[in-house]
Design an enzyme around this catalytic site. Structure first.
Site, PDB file in Angstrom:
ATOM      1  N   ASP A 214      -4.067  -0.627 -11.099  1.00  0.00           N
ATOM      2  CA  ASP A 214      -3.549  -0.401  -9.742  1.00  0.00           C
ATOM      3  C   ASP A 214      -4.642   0.192  -8.845  1.00  0.00           C
ATOM      4  O   ASP A 214      -5.305   1.165  -9.228  1.00  0.00           O
ATOM      5  CB  ASP A 214      -2.357   0.562  -9.822  1.00  0.00           C
ATOM      6  CG  ASP A 214      -1.590   0.629  -8.521  1.00  0.00           C
ATOM      7  OD1 ASP A 214      -0.428   0.219  -8.491  1.00  0.00           O
ATOM      8  OD2 ASP A 214      -2.181   1.125  -7.526  1.00  0.00           O
TER       9      ASP A 214
ATOM     10  N   CYS B 267       4.407   2.256 -10.751  1.00  0.00           N
ATOM     11  CA  CYS B 267       3.554   1.278 -11.433  1.00  0.00           C
ATOM     12  C   CYS B 267       4.250  -0.092 -11.443  1.00  0.00           C
ATOM     13  O   CYS B 267       5.350  -0.241 -11.967  1.00  0.00           O
ATOM     14  CB  CYS B 267       3.277   1.736 -12.867  1.00  0.00           C
ATOM     15  SG  CYS B 267       2.212   0.599 -13.781  1.00  0.00           S
TER      16      CYS B 267
ATOM     17  N   ARG C 221      -4.524   2.010  -6.394  1.00  0.00           N
ATOM     18  CA  ARG C 221      -4.321   3.383  -5.901  1.00  0.00           C
ATOM     19  C   ARG C 221      -4.654   4.437  -6.948  1.00  0.00           C
ATOM     20  O   ARG C 221      -4.904   5.590  -6.622  1.00  0.00           O
ATOM     21  CB  ARG C 221      -2.857   3.565  -5.469  1.00  0.00           C
ATOM     22  CG  ARG C 221      -2.436   2.637  -4.352  1.00  0.00           C
ATOM     23  CD  ARG C 221      -0.925   2.570  -4.245  1.00  0.00           C
ATOM     24  NE  ARG C 221      -0.323   2.000  -5.452  1.00  0.00           N
ATOM     25  CZ  ARG C 221       0.985   1.897  -5.658  1.00  0.00           C
ATOM     26  NH1 ARG C 221       1.820   2.313  -4.732  1.00  0.00           N
ATOM     27  NH2 ARG C 221       1.449   1.377  -6.768  1.00  0.00           N
TER      28      ARG C 221
ATOM     29  N   CYS D 138      -4.358   2.500 -15.324  1.00  0.00           N
ATOM     30  CA  CYS D 138      -3.824   1.237 -14.812  1.00  0.00           C
ATOM     31  C   CYS D 138      -4.818   0.629 -13.814  1.00  0.00           C
ATOM     32  O   CYS D 138      -5.572   1.336 -13.160  1.00  0.00           O
ATOM     33  CB  CYS D 138      -2.479   1.487 -14.120  1.00  0.00           C
ATOM     34  SG  CYS D 138      -1.701  -0.029 -13.518  1.00  0.00           S
TER      35      CYS D 138
ATOM     36  N   HIS E  60       0.847   6.006 -13.928  1.00  0.00           N
ATOM     37  CA  HIS E  60       1.116   6.459 -12.559  1.00  0.00           C
ATOM     38  C   HIS E  60       2.511   6.018 -12.138  1.00  0.00           C
ATOM     39  O   HIS E  60       2.991   4.965 -12.548  1.00  0.00           O
ATOM     40  CB  HIS E  60       0.068   5.906 -11.583  1.00  0.00           C
ATOM     41  CG  HIS E  60       0.146   4.417 -11.389  1.00  0.00           C
ATOM     42  ND1 HIS E  60       0.728   3.838 -10.282  1.00  0.00           N
ATOM     43  CD2 HIS E  60      -0.247   3.399 -12.181  1.00  0.00           C
ATOM     44  CE1 HIS E  60       0.661   2.522 -10.406  1.00  0.00           C
ATOM     45  NE2 HIS E  60       0.085   2.222 -11.543  1.00  0.00           N
TER      46      HIS E  60
HETATM   47 ZN    ZN Z   1       0.250   0.477 -12.623  1.00  0.00          ZN
END
Ligand code: ZN
Length: 208
Positions: free
Chosen positions: A43, A100, A45, A41, A97
């Site tokens: 993202d 999400c 993090r 992803c 994750h």
């Molecule tokens: Zn995500």
């Protein structure tokens, strides 16, 4: 984040690498032969290399919202084909994750404009697994489970491609589904039964 700091960090990083190995960048410039393709992803993090402790040159990376493998997405399909056919990676990892945002958005009724067709693929995952998901009363747990099921379905989407089917037969390429737990930092292997999915899928999606 201070952008000047980024360039300072870069200088520091170069120094560190050269201290350990004077030829580091000379070697890096020669080419890449990663054994892993990581699809994760976007993202901020869920970093790819950092959470795996991988070094430059070790992992070919593709990231998008909610780690999707969609057959009409030219971007992810190009990455998969290049990694499998040219780089000859040995493993493809789909890594989702918990927490999400993309998966969360797909669980809610909202018009998100350009994101609608993208998130619809996750809504499709929900539809396929509606019975199991609706039976989970705790919303956070249902959300975590959708993250896992979404990873599984994206692994299945990979297995539907001719590139993966050919490479699994010719070079033993394997597909893996993982989830990164942002709350603990732990990487979890969903232990997807690749052989079983491959067998089931080949019945209908056999391309080669
Ligand atoms: Zn995500």
């Amino acid at each position: 984040m201070d952008l000047d700091k980024v360039f300072q960090n870069n200088e520091k990083w170069i120094e560190e690498k050269l201290t350990l190995d004077n030829n580091y960048f000379e070697e890096l410039g020669k080419g890449q032969s990663p054994e892993l393709l990581y699809i994760g992803c976007s993202d901020s993090r869920a970093t790819a290399e950092e959470l795996m402790g991988a070094k430059p040159g070790e992992v070919f990376v593709h990231r998008n919202i909610a780690n999707m493998v969609t057959s009409i997405d030219l971007n992810v399909m190009s990455v998969v084909n290049y990694a499998v056919d040219h780089l000859k990676v040995k493993h493809i990892i789909v890594c989702g994750h918990y927490a999400c945002g993309g998966v969360k958005a797909a669980m809610q009724s909202a018009d998100l404009g350009i994101l609608n067709p993208w998130l619809r693929n996750i809504r499709d995952v929900y539809r396929i697994h509606k019975k199991e998901l609706n039976a989970i009363k705790d919303e956070d747990k249902r959300y975590d489970r959708l993250v896992e099921l979404n990873v599984k379905e994206q692994c299945v989407n990979l297995i539907k491609t001719a590139a993966v089917q050919k490479a699994s037969r010719d070079t033993g390429l394997k597909v893996h589904g993982w989830v990164f737990d942002v709350h603990t930092g732990k990487l979890l292997d969903l232990k997807i039964d690749f052989e079983k999915y491959l067998k089931d899928i080949m019945e209908i999606y056999h391309l080669d």
